[in-house]
Design a protein around this motif. Structure first.
Motif, PDB file in Angstrom:
ATOM      1  N   ALA A  58      -7.358   4.072   2.635  1.00 18.37           N
ATOM      2  CA  ALA A  58      -8.468   3.137   2.838  1.00 18.37           C
ATOM      3  C   ALA A  58      -8.770   2.381   1.539  1.00 18.37           C
ATOM      4  O   ALA A  58      -9.025   1.165   1.555  1.00 18.37           O
ATOM      5  CB  ALA A  58      -9.711   3.879   3.318  1.00 18.37           C
ATOM      6  N   ARG A  59      -8.711   3.078   0.417  1.00 13.61           N
ATOM      7  CA  ARG A  59      -8.943   2.435  -0.877  1.00 13.61           C
ATOM      8  C   ARG A  59      -7.844   1.422  -1.196  1.00 13.61           C
ATOM      9  O   ARG A  59      -8.116   0.319  -1.690  1.00 13.61           O
ATOM     10  CB  ARG A  59      -9.013   3.487  -1.971  1.00 13.61           C
ATOM     11  CG  ARG A  59     -10.312   4.291  -1.968  1.00 13.61           C
ATOM     12  CD  ARG A  59     -10.255   5.417  -2.971  1.00 13.61           C
ATOM     13  NE  ARG A  59     -11.527   6.136  -3.048  1.00 13.61           N
ATOM     14  CZ  ARG A  59     -11.649   7.384  -3.451  1.00 13.61           C
ATOM     15  NH1 ARG A  59     -10.569   8.077  -3.810  1.00 13.61           N
ATOM     16  NH2 ARG A  59     -12.829   7.964  -3.491  1.00 13.61           N
ATOM     17  N   ALA A  60      -6.605   1.806  -0.907  1.00  9.87           N
ATOM     18  CA  ALA A  60      -5.477   0.909  -1.171  1.00  9.87           C
ATOM     19  C   ALA A  60      -5.575  -0.350  -0.308  1.00  9.87           C
ATOM     20  O   ALA A  60      -5.348  -1.474  -0.794  1.00  9.87           O
ATOM     21  CB  ALA A  60      -4.163   1.637  -0.899  1.00  9.87           C
ATOM     22  N   LEU A  61      -5.913  -0.181   0.954  1.00 10.90           N
ATOM     23  CA  LEU A  61      -6.072  -1.333   1.847  1.00 10.90           C
ATOM     24  C   LEU A  61      -7.205  -2.233   1.374  1.00 10.90           C
ATOM     25  O   LEU A  61      -7.095  -3.467   1.390  1.00 10.90           O
ATOM     26  CB  LEU A  61      -6.342  -0.847   3.274  1.00 10.90           C
ATOM     27  CG  LEU A  61      -5.166  -0.183   3.997  1.00 10.90           C
ATOM     28  CD1 LEU A  61      -5.648   0.514   5.268  1.00 10.90           C
ATOM     29  CD2 LEU A  61      -4.089  -1.216   4.341  1.00 10.90           C
ATOM     30  N   ASP A  62      -8.296  -1.617   0.941  1.00  7.88           N
ATOM     31  CA  ASP A  62      -9.431  -2.380   0.418  1.00  7.88           C
ATOM     32  C   ASP A  62      -9.003  -3.250  -0.761  1.00  7.88           C
ATOM     33  O   ASP A  62      -9.379  -4.429  -0.856  1.00  7.88           O
ATOM     34  CB  ASP A  62     -10.524  -1.417  -0.037  1.00  7.88           C
ATOM     35  CG  ASP A  62     -11.822  -1.620   0.722  1.00  7.88           C
ATOM     36  OD1 ASP A  62     -12.118  -2.765   1.098  1.00  7.88           O
ATOM     37  OD2 ASP A  62     -12.528  -0.631   0.971  1.00  7.88           O
ATOM     38  N   THR A  63      -8.235  -2.666  -1.669  1.00  8.06           N
ATOM     39  CA  THR A  63      -7.803  -3.376  -2.870  1.00  8.06           C
ATOM     40  C   THR A  63      -6.860  -4.519  -2.532  1.00  8.06           C
ATOM     41  O   THR A  63      -7.049  -5.661  -2.980  1.00  8.06           O
ATOM     42  CB  THR A  63      -7.116  -2.401  -3.842  1.00  8.06           C
ATOM     43  OG1 THR A  63      -8.033  -1.362  -4.208  1.00  8.06           O
ATOM     44  CG2 THR A  63      -6.655  -3.129  -5.092  1.00  8.06           C
ATOM     45  N   VAL A  64      -5.847  -4.219  -1.723  1.00  7.80           N
ATOM     46  CA  VAL A  64      -4.830  -5.228  -1.389  1.00  7.80           C
ATOM     47  C   VAL A  64      -5.434  -6.370  -0.572  1.00  7.80           C
ATOM     48  O   VAL A  64      -5.116  -7.542  -0.784  1.00  7.80           O
ATOM     49  CB  VAL A  64      -3.656  -4.583  -0.620  1.00  7.80           C
ATOM     50  CG1 VAL A  64      -2.712  -5.648  -0.097  1.00  7.80           C
ATOM     51  CG2 VAL A  64      -2.916  -3.601  -1.523  1.00  7.80           C
ATOM     52  N   LEU A  81     -15.350  -2.626   2.011  1.00  7.14           N
ATOM     53  CA  LEU A  81     -15.721  -2.544   3.425  1.00  7.14           C
ATOM     54  C   LEU A  81     -14.999  -1.399   4.122  1.00  7.14           C
ATOM     55  O   LEU A  81     -15.604  -0.619   4.861  1.00  7.14           O
ATOM     56  CB  LEU A  81     -15.382  -3.864   4.128  1.00  7.14           C
ATOM     57  CG  LEU A  81     -15.483  -3.852   5.665  1.00  7.14           C
ATOM     58  CD1 LEU A  81     -16.926  -3.609   6.092  1.00  7.14           C
ATOM     59  CD2 LEU A  81     -14.948  -5.149   6.259  1.00  7.14           C
ATOM     60  N   LEU A  82     -13.694  -1.266   3.874  1.00  4.25           N
ATOM     61  CA  LEU A  82     -12.916  -0.237   4.555  1.00  4.25           C
ATOM     62  C   LEU A  82     -13.265   1.162   4.041  1.00  4.25           C
ATOM     63  O   LEU A  82     -13.278   2.125   4.805  1.00  4.25           O
ATOM     64  CB  LEU A  82     -11.425  -0.525   4.392  1.00  4.25           C
ATOM     65  CG  LEU A  82     -10.959  -1.869   4.983  1.00  4.25           C
ATOM     66  CD1 LEU A  82      -9.487  -2.108   4.695  1.00  4.25           C
ATOM     67  CD2 LEU A  82     -11.216  -1.904   6.488  1.00  4.25           C
ATOM     68  N   VAL A  83     -13.542   1.269   2.755  1.00  2.00           N
ATOM     69  CA  VAL A  83     -13.944   2.557   2.190  1.00  2.00           C
ATOM     70  C   VAL A  83     -15.283   2.999   2.778  1.00  2.00           C
ATOM     71  O   VAL A  83     -15.502   4.181   3.070  1.00  2.00           O
ATOM     72  CB  VAL A  83     -14.033   2.481   0.654  1.00  2.00           C
ATOM     73  CG1 VAL A  83     -14.686   3.736   0.085  1.00  2.00           C
ATOM     74  CG2 VAL A  83     -12.632   2.315   0.055  1.00  2.00           C
ATOM     75  N   GLU A  84     -16.185   2.047   2.980  1.00  2.00           N
ATOM     76  CA  GLU A  84     -17.486   2.383   3.562  1.00  2.00           C
ATOM     77  C   GLU A  84     -17.364   2.780   5.032  1.00  2.00           C
ATOM     78  O   GLU A  84     -18.138   3.596   5.541  1.00  2.00           O
ATOM     79  CB  GLU A  84     -18.435   1.198   3.414  1.00  2.00           C
ATOM     80  CG  GLU A  84     -18.851   0.945   1.962  1.00  2.00           C
ATOM     81  CD  GLU A  84     -19.624  -0.346   1.796  1.00  2.00           C
ATOM     82  OE1 GLU A  84     -19.809  -1.062   2.809  1.00  2.00           O
ATOM     83  OE2 GLU A  84     -20.031  -0.654   0.663  1.00  2.00           O
ATOM     84  N   THR A 108       0.831  -1.220   0.000  1.00  2.00           N
ATOM     85  CA  THR A 108       0.000   0.000   0.000  1.00  2.00           C
ATOM     86  C   THR A 108       0.858   1.260   0.000  1.00  2.00           C
ATOM     87  O   THR A 108       0.349   2.370   0.134  1.00  2.00           O
ATOM     88  CB  THR A 108      -0.933   0.011   1.225  1.00  2.00           C
ATOM     89  OG1 THR A 108      -0.159  -0.146   2.413  1.00  2.00           O
ATOM     90  CG2 THR A 108      -1.976  -1.089   1.125  1.00  2.00           C
ATOM     91  N   HIS A 109       2.172   1.086  -0.112  1.00  2.00           N
ATOM     92  CA  HIS A 109       3.125   2.194  -0.251  1.00  2.00           C
ATOM     93  C   HIS A 109       3.177   3.088   0.982  1.00  2.00           C
ATOM     94  O   HIS A 109       3.249   4.318   0.874  1.00  2.00           O
ATOM     95  CB  HIS A 109       2.809   3.028  -1.500  1.00  2.00           C
ATOM     96  CG  HIS A 109       2.665   2.203  -2.746  1.00  2.00           C
ATOM     97  ND1 HIS A 109       3.731   1.563  -3.320  1.00  2.00           N
ATOM     98  CD2 HIS A 109       1.568   1.904  -3.501  1.00  2.00           C
ATOM     99  CE1 HIS A 109       3.319   0.895  -4.404  1.00  2.00           C
ATOM    100  NE2 HIS A 109       2.011   1.085  -4.523  1.00  2.00           N
TER     101      HIS A 109
END
Length: 304
Positions: free
Chosen positions: A50-56, A62-65, A27-28
Motif C-alpha cells: 500500500a505504501r509503495a502504491l501510494d508513492t508510485v 490515500l491508500l495507506v489510510e 512496486t516490485h
C-alpha cells in the motif's frame, strides 16, 4: 473496502498513464498482483505494498489510510465489528485478565502478544497487525479522544510478556498514564478472589448517541453484545470489578512496585549460576552432593 481500495488503485493508475505491468514493475510485484488488487480478489494488499502504491501513484497517503479498513476484513466478523464500534466510541471501559489492552500496549509488547499462536502466516503479517494496533492508539491523542478506563488483573502486571526488558517498558507506559487525564488505570489484586469475569476480558463502549455495547473475549473467541438488557448486566459486573479494584493512585503505586521488583530481579543469578554457587559452597563445607540434588550429612546413617 477491498473493492474500494482496488477501484482507487485502478483510477490512480489510469490517471498516471500506467499499465498493470508497469505499475507492478515500479512496486516490485508481478502484474497479476495488481490485477488481483484492482479486482479485490486473492490475498489482500500488505501495508508495505500500500505504501509503495501510494508513492508510485502520488496518492498522498490515500491508500495507506484506506489499508487498515481493508485489512480488518481479514478478521472474524465479531472482531471487525468491535473495532468499528471502538473507533467511534466516546468512552471505553475495559477489564483485562491476561494482557494489557491493545490501546495501552507498547510496540514490543504488542509484537510479543500478537506473535503467540498459529494464526499468523509470516513475519510480515505480524508486523502488519502490530502496525494496525499501534494505529488504533493514535485516536487517544486526538481532540475527539475517548475517555478510557482500564481495570487490570494483577496477573497482567506479573506475567513477563516478551521478557523482562519489554515488560519494564510496558509497565513504564502504564505509569505514564498518570499524566493523561482521559485515561484511568486500576489494578484488581489477587486477594479479591473470584469474580464474574475470571475467564476472559470485558469491554464496554459508549457510543456518541449514548447507547452502550459490550464485548467479551476469551483466548480464541469474542462476542459482541448489543441487547440493552444484557449490556446493562455487563455494565453492573464492570462496576463491581471497578469497586473491588485498588483506587487509581494506589494502583499506580502497585505498578511501580512491580516494576521495581522486576528491576531488582534482573540482578538475581540464573538457575545454572545458582546451582554452581551451591555446589561450590557444598564442597567448601565438606559435604557431598547426592544424585537427587540432596545433601548427605557426614556421620549419619541412612534410615531404613
Amino acid at each position: 473496502m477491498a473493492a474500494l481500495f482496488g477501484a482507487r488503485v485502478r483510477r490512480l493508475r489510469t490517471a498516471a498513464g500506467l499499465t498493470q505491468a508497469e505499475l507492478g514493475d515500479r512496486t516490485h510485484v508481478v502484474s497479476t498482483r495488481i490485477t488481483q488488487i484492482e479486482r479485490a480478489s486473492g490475498a489482500k494488499p500488505t501495508l508495505e505494498l500500500a505504501r509503495a502504491l501510494d508513492t508510485v501513484l502520488g496518492a498522498d497517503d490515500l491508500l495507506v489510510e484506506l489499508w487498515p479498513y481493508v485489512y480488518r476484513e481479514a478478521f472474524p466478523d465479531w472482531s471487525r465489528k468491535f473495532m468499528e464500534y471502538s473507533a467511534r466510541a466516546v468512552a471505553i471501559r475495559e477489564y483485562a485478565a491476561h494482557v494489557v489492552p491493545g490501546l495501552l500496549q507498547t510496540t514490543d509488547y504488542a509484537r510479543a502478544v500478537l506473535g503467540v499462536g498459529r494464526t499468523l502466516a509470516s513475519q510480515q503479517q505480524l508486523e502488519e497487525r502490530v502496525a494496525l494496533r499501534m494505529g488504533r492508539q493514535e485516536r487517544l491523542g486526538t481532540p475527539g479522544r475517548p475517555e478510557l478506563w482500564v481495570v487490570l488483573d494483577e496477573a497482567v502486571l506479573r506475567r513477563p510478556v516478551g521478557g523482562r526488558a519489554v515488560m519494564q517498558e510496558q509497565l513504564a507506559r502504564l505509569l505514564g498514564t498518570r499524566t493523561e487525564p482521559h485515561i484511568t488505570v486500576q489494578v484488581l489484586p489477587f486477594d479479591q478472589g473470584e469474580h464474574d469475569v475470571m475467564g476472559g476480558s470485558l469491554t464496554l463502549l459508549t457510543m456518541p448517541d449514548g447507547s452502550e455495547i459490550a464485548y467479551t473475549e476469551g483466548a480464541h473467541y469474542g462476542q459482541l453484545v448489543e441487547d440493552p438488557d444484557e449490556v446493562r448486566s455487563f455494565a453492573l459486573t464492570y462496576d463491581r470489578l471497578r469497586a473491588a479494584a485498588l483506587p487509581p493512585l494506589m494502583s499506580l503505586d502497585m505498578i511501580r512496585s512491580v516494576m521495581e521488583d522486576n528491576h531488582r530481579g534482573a540482578k538475581v543469578p540464573s538457575r545454572s549460576e545458582r546451582r554452581r554457587l551451591a555446589q561450590e559452597q557444598l564442597q567448601q563445607s565438606g559435604g557431598r552432593q547426592l544424585r537427587g540434588g540432596g545433601r548427605r550429612v557426614p556421620g549419619r546413617r541412612p534410615g531404613p
